[in-house]
Enzyme design. Structure first.
Site, PDB file in Angstrom:
ATOM      1  N   PRO A 298     -15.576  -4.057   2.389  1.00 52.56           N
ATOM      2  CA  PRO A 298     -16.859  -4.204   3.223  1.00 52.56           C
ATOM      3  C   PRO A 298     -17.879  -3.465   2.730  1.00 52.56           C
ATOM      4  O   PRO A 298     -19.222  -3.681   2.570  1.00 52.56           O
ATOM      5  CB  PRO A 298     -16.556  -3.883   4.526  1.00 52.56           C
ATOM      6  CG  PRO A 298     -15.352  -3.204   4.546  1.00 52.56           C
ATOM      7  CD  PRO A 298     -14.519  -3.760   3.258  1.00 52.56           C
ATOM      8  N   LEU A 299     -17.526  -2.271   2.132  1.00 52.41           N
ATOM      9  CA  LEU A 299     -18.562  -1.273   1.709  1.00 52.41           C
ATOM     10  C   LEU A 299     -18.591  -1.280   0.000  1.00 52.41           C
ATOM     11  O   LEU A 299     -19.123  -0.366  -0.484  1.00 52.41           O
ATOM     12  CB  LEU A 299     -18.199   0.077   2.051  1.00 52.41           C
ATOM     13  CG  LEU A 299     -18.277   0.401   3.764  1.00 52.41           C
ATOM     14  CD1 LEU A 299     -17.945   1.554   4.165  1.00 52.41           C
ATOM     15  CD2 LEU A 299     -19.320   0.303   4.162  1.00 52.41           C
TER      16      LEU A 299
ATOM     17  N   TYR B 228       0.767  -1.166  -0.177  1.00 49.31           N
ATOM     18  CA  TYR B 228      -0.035  -0.035  -0.053  1.00 49.31           C
ATOM     19  C   TYR B 228       0.890   1.262   0.033  1.00 49.31           C
ATOM     20  O   TYR B 228       1.339   1.812   1.040  1.00 49.31           O
ATOM     21  CB  TYR B 228      -0.876  -0.167   1.065  1.00 49.31           C
ATOM     22  CG  TYR B 228      -1.895  -1.219   1.077  1.00 49.31           C
ATOM     23  CD1 TYR B 228      -2.198  -1.831   0.131  1.00 49.31           C
ATOM     24  CD2 TYR B 228      -2.660  -1.400   2.381  1.00 49.31           C
ATOM     25  CE1 TYR B 228      -3.076  -3.028   0.223  1.00 49.31           C
ATOM     26  CE2 TYR B 228      -3.696  -2.732   2.383  1.00 49.31           C
ATOM     27  CZ  TYR B 228      -3.883  -3.200   1.313  1.00 49.31           C
ATOM     28  OH  TYR B 228      -4.667  -4.213   1.277  1.00 49.31           O
TER      29      TYR B 228
ATOM     30  N   GLY C 141     -17.244   1.984  -1.475  1.00 44.58           N
ATOM     31  CA  GLY C 141     -18.244   3.023  -1.364  1.00 44.58           C
ATOM     32  C   GLY C 141     -19.637   2.864  -1.916  1.00 44.58           C
ATOM     33  O   GLY C 141     -20.569   3.618  -1.628  1.00 44.58           O
TER      34      GLY C 141
HETATM   35  N1  LIG Z   1      -6.654  -8.514   0.672  1.00 45.54           N
HETATM   36  C1  LIG Z   1      -7.091  -7.963  -0.313  1.00 45.54           C
HETATM   37  O1  LIG Z   1      -6.648  -8.316  -1.461  1.00 45.54           O
HETATM   38  C2  LIG Z   1      -7.611  -6.571  -0.153  1.00 45.54           C
HETATM   39  C3  LIG Z   1      -7.948  -6.062  -1.400  1.00 45.54           C
HETATM   40  C4  LIG Z   1      -8.499  -4.419  -1.070  1.00 45.54           C
HETATM   41  C5  LIG Z   1      -8.691  -3.961   0.020  1.00 45.54           C
HETATM   42  N2  LIG Z   1      -8.312  -4.669   1.388  1.00 45.54           N
HETATM   43  C6  LIG Z   1      -8.119  -4.457   2.737  1.00 45.54           C
HETATM   44  O2  LIG Z   1      -9.592  -3.798   3.072  1.00 45.54           O
HETATM   45  C7  LIG Z   1      -9.565  -2.674   3.342  1.00 45.54           C
HETATM   46  C8  LIG Z   1     -11.286  -2.321   2.938  1.00 45.54           C
HETATM   47  O3  LIG Z   1     -11.256  -2.322   1.648  1.00 45.54           O
HETATM   48  P1  LIG Z   1     -11.501  -1.099   0.449  1.00 45.54           P
HETATM   49  O4  LIG Z   1     -10.942   0.158   1.241  1.00 45.54           O
HETATM   50  O5  LIG Z   1     -10.969  -1.389  -0.829  1.00 45.54           O
HETATM   51  O6  LIG Z   1     -12.932  -0.983   0.329  1.00 45.54           O
HETATM   52  P2  LIG Z   1     -14.139  -0.449   1.325  1.00 45.54           P
HETATM   53  O7  LIG Z   1     -13.682  -0.269   2.968  1.00 45.54           O
HETATM   54  O8  LIG Z   1     -15.365  -1.222   1.185  1.00 45.54           O
HETATM   55  O9  LIG Z   1     -14.510   1.161   0.841  1.00 45.54           O
HETATM   56  C9  LIG Z   1     -13.591   2.124   1.103  1.00 45.54           C
HETATM   57  C10 LIG Z   1     -14.087   3.378   0.027  1.00 45.54           C
HETATM   58  O10 LIG Z   1     -15.145   3.645   0.816  1.00 45.54           O
HETATM   59  C11 LIG Z   1     -15.227   5.036   1.065  1.00 45.54           C
HETATM   60  N3  LIG Z   1     -15.882   5.193   2.445  1.00 45.54           N
HETATM   61  C12 LIG Z   1     -15.364   4.478   3.923  1.00 45.54           C
HETATM   62  N4  LIG Z   1     -16.436   4.788   4.856  1.00 45.54           N
HETATM   63  C13 LIG Z   1     -17.143   5.756   4.299  1.00 45.54           C
HETATM   64  C14 LIG Z   1     -18.338   6.190   4.658  1.00 45.54           C
HETATM   65  N5  LIG Z   1     -18.735   6.188   5.922  1.00 45.54           N
HETATM   66  N6  LIG Z   1     -19.275   6.942   3.798  1.00 45.54           N
HETATM   67  C15 LIG Z   1     -18.874   7.372   2.683  1.00 45.54           C
HETATM   68  N7  LIG Z   1     -17.583   6.512   2.029  1.00 45.54           N
HETATM   69  C16 LIG Z   1     -16.926   5.701   2.926  1.00 45.54           C
HETATM   70  C17 LIG Z   1     -13.539   5.570   1.187  1.00 45.54           C
HETATM   71  O11 LIG Z   1     -13.438   6.784   0.716  1.00 45.54           O
HETATM   72  P3  LIG Z   1     -13.231   7.944   1.695  1.00 45.54           P
HETATM   73  O12 LIG Z   1     -11.780   7.899   1.881  1.00 45.54           O
HETATM   74  O13 LIG Z   1     -13.455   9.166   1.114  1.00 45.54           O
HETATM   75  O14 LIG Z   1     -13.684   7.835   3.007  1.00 45.54           O
HETATM   76  C18 LIG Z   1     -13.068   4.436   0.203  1.00 45.54           C
HETATM   77  O15 LIG Z   1     -13.159   5.103  -1.047  1.00 45.54           O
HETATM   78  C19 LIG Z   1      -8.568  -1.880   2.740  1.00 45.54           C
HETATM   79  O16 LIG Z   1      -8.126  -0.507   3.463  1.00 45.54           O
HETATM   80  C20 LIG Z   1      -7.534  -3.041   2.812  1.00 45.54           C
HETATM   81  O17 LIG Z   1      -7.070  -2.791   4.228  1.00 45.54           O
HETATM   82  C21 LIG Z   1      -7.706  -5.775   1.205  1.00 45.54           C
END
Ligand SMILES: NC(=O)c1ccc[n+]([C@@H]2O[C@H](COP(=O)([O-])OP(=O)(O)OC[C@H]3O[C@@H](n4cnc5c(N)ncnc54)[C@H](OP(=O)(O)O)[C@@H]3O)[C@@H](O)[C@H]2O)c1
Length: 288
Positions: free
Chosen positions: A212-213, A66, A216
């Protein structure tokens, strides 16, 4: 507000030893565009990280890739010296060749090098939970699992997990080491890892649903999410997280954000109690 992890209801013990609040924090979003370089608003990213202890969040998920390195460095800058109960989980096994480019690289010498780098960037003597980010199809998986066993035996890492794996992968890896966690994509709109989740629940393995979201998409809310959200005076994203938490006691969501306001909202989702009817309706909905 007290500063204890008990602010967040629901706990899980990783590997029988590392107790975490079940809403964690995904630290992938505190980097630049394409998960590359410094975040646009560095000060807000640091504020977001520094808010975690006050909100009772003690489980942070990151990876060497990252930034690369940026997320681990910011975690250290914001949170070191670390609280004794903070569990930082990192990963290795994906090389970065540019923004939005991710290449599995599971050669033993690379995995070992990256663990040493994570130790240095995070400023810790041992990584509490290290996850193999991807199984590299170009390297025998047994060789990669054997390397994880070496990392555990050498004490460089305390517990080990897998990411984006099948049941067969988990069973094959278990011949080499005790799998403490599995991190697969899973959310209200994508339940393709249901069988893996059920396996984890049966074996007391923490299940970390990434995305999880749906990055977004679930913050917008379709008809059923919005309806239930209105009833709870909550945001659709909070209902999506509450559903995950209720779905299984081994579920450890790690919503990612670089904004304090979103972090607070996500953590507050742990306090929402869905009724049985709401939970069932969401579970059965083909569209949310
Ligand atoms: N193992 C793997 O292959 C893998 C792959 C991807 C991710 N991950 C891990 O999983 C974590 C979560 O996944 P992700 O970040 O891809 O997706 P996510 O948590 O589903 O979504 C994150 C996105 O949603 C927005 N968001 C978060 N909270 C919000 C809220 N309360 N209201 C409106 N928008 C919101 C964020 O933007 P803002 O910054 O504007 O809030 C960001 O763009 C990552 O941070 C990482 O640690 C692991």
């Amino acid at each position: 507000m007290t500063n204890t992890a008990s602010n967040v209801p629901g706990r899980f013990v990783i590997g029988g030893e590392l107790e975490v609040a079940r809403i964690g924090f995904g630290a992938m979003r505190i980097t630049g565009r394409g998960i590359w370089g410094e975040p646009t608003d560095r000060a807000e990213a640091l504020r977001t990280l520094r808010e975690l202890p006050d909100l009772g969040v003690n489980f942070v998920d990151t990876a060497d890739s990252y930034g690369p390195g940026i997320s681990e460095m910011l975690i250290r800058e914001a949170l070191a010296p670390y609280r004794h109960d903070l569990v930082i989980a990192t990963k290795g096994g994906l090389a970065r060749t540019g923004p939005d480019q991710w290449k599995p690289l599971g050669r033993p010498e690379y995995l070992i090098q990256q663990v040493h780098q994570s130790l240095r960037l995070l400023g810790v003597e041992q990584i509490a939970l290290w996850q193999l980010h991807r199984i590299d199809p170009a390297v025998p998986r047994d060789e990669q699992f054997g390397t994880v066993q070496y990392l555990l035996d050498s004490g460089l890492i305390r517990y080990a997990g897998l990411s984006e794996v099948s049941l067969d992968d988990i069973e094959a890896a278990s011949k080499y080491f005790s799998v403490a966690t599995v991190q697969n994509r899973y959310n209200l709109a994508d339940r393709s890892s249901e069988a893996v989740l059920n396996f984890c629940a049966r074996h007391g393995i923490g299940f970390i649903p990434w995305y999880p979201l749906a990055a977004g998409a679930l913050t917008e809310g379709g008809s059923i999410l919005s309806r239930i959200a209105q009833r709870h005076n909550a945001k659709p994203s909070q209902i999506a997280l509450a559903w995950l938490l209720r779905r299984s006691p081994v579920m450890l969501p790690i919503p990612g954000t670089a904004r304090v306001a979103h972090l607070r909202e996500n953590v507050a989702a742990a306090r929402i109690e869905l009724s049985d009817a709401e939970f069932d309706a969401l579970s059965q909905a083909s569209e949310v």
